[in-house]
Motif scaffolding. Structure first.
Motif: not given
Length: 230
Positions: A72-78, A118-121
Motif C-alpha cells: 500500500v505504501a509503495e503504491a502511494g495510497i494514503p 491494484f495489480n501493482q499492489l
C-alpha cells in the motif's frame, strides 16, 4: 328563526373563507430530465487475507498484513484510504492459544483512485494468503458538482418545456409554484473480483491479471415543476 340566521351567517362566512383560500390560478405541470454517464475514478475494494500452512510452517496474518501495508505504501495510497474492515475471530489471541491450528483472517478496505495500482499492489502479496478480493462500491470524485449541474439542467428543461406549451396557447409563463426532485441515478453493483480463483489454482505461479474493470455511473435527475400561467 335566530338559529336559521346564525346557520346562514356561518355558511356565508365559510363560503367567503373558502373563496379566499382556494387557489384559482391557472397552472401547468411539467417534467424535466437530465442524465449523464461518468467513469468512476474511485473504487473501494476489500481484500481478505488468511493464514495458511506452508508445509509445517504457518504463514501468519501478521506477516501477510506487513506485506499488504508495504505494498500500500509503495503504491502511494494514503493511510486514510487503507482500513481494517474485520477480523475473523473477535478474540484472536485466546483462540490461537486454545487451537494452534486456528487460521485467522482479516479483511481490509482500500480506496483506489488509480486502478493501475491494484495489480501493482496485489502482485506484492503472497497469493496463497489472499482469501478474496471484492469491489465494494464505485464513486466519482466530482459527483456533488455534477449532481447540482444536472439538477439545474433538469429544472431549466422543465421551464423551457412549460414556456413552449404556454406560448402555444398565447399565454405567458409565470413563476414556479412548486419544484419536486427525483434522483434516478444508477451505480454499478458491488461484485467479486474473479482473479482469486485463478490465483488459488496456481498459487506458485505469477499473480494473474484480474478482471477488475470500470463500469460507468449513470446519473439521472427528474424535476417535476408547477408554473403559473399568466
Amino acid at each position: 328563526m335566530k338559529k336559521l340566521f346564525l346557520l346562514a351567517a356561518i355558511l356565508v362566512t365559510t363560503a367567503g373563507a373558502f373563496a379566499q383560500t382556494a387557489d384559482l390560478r391557472r397552472k401547468i405541470e411539467v417534467t424535466g430530465i437530465a442524465e449523464q454517464e461518468v467513469t468512476p475514478d474511485i473504487i473501494n475494494v476489500s481484500i481478505a487475507l488468511k493464514e495458511y500452512m506452508n508445509g509445517k510452517t504457518k504463514v501468519t496474518i501478521t506477516q501477510l498484513e506487513q506485506q499488504l501495508e508495504k505494498a500500500v505504501a509503495e503504491a502511494g495510497i494514503p493511510k486514510e484510504d487503507f482500513t481494517i474492515n474485520s477480523l475473523s475471530s473477535w478474540n484472536y489471541a485466546t483462540e490461537k492459544k486454545k487451537n494452534p491450528d486456528f487460521l485467522a483472517s482479516k479483511q481490509y478496505g482500500i480506496k483506489f483512485r488509480d486502478l493501475n495500482k491494484f495489480n501493482q499492489l496485489i502482485s506484492k502479496i503472497d497469493p496463497k494468503g489472499i482469501q478474496s478480493t471484492n469491489i465494494d462500491s464505485y464513486d466519482y470524485s466530482k459527483i456533488n458538482e455534477l449532481k447540482n449541474k444536472l439538477k439545474l439542467q433538469a429544472l431549466l428543461s422543465a421551464r423551457d418545456k412549460a414556456t413552449f406549451l404556454v406560448n402555444g396557447l398565447g399565454d405567458k409563463l409565470g413563476s414556479a409554484l412548486s419544484i419536486t426532485e427525483s434522483d434516478n441515478s444508477n451505480f454499478p453493483q458491488p461484485r467479486t473480483v474473479m482473479y482469486m480463483a485463478k490465483a488459488n489454482m496456481a498459487a506458485d505461479s505469477a499473480v494473474p491479471e484480474s478482471d477488475i474493470d470500470v463500469r460507468k455511473i449513470k446519473l439521472s435527475f427528474q424535476i417535476n415543476a408547477v408554473f403559473e400561467i399568466k
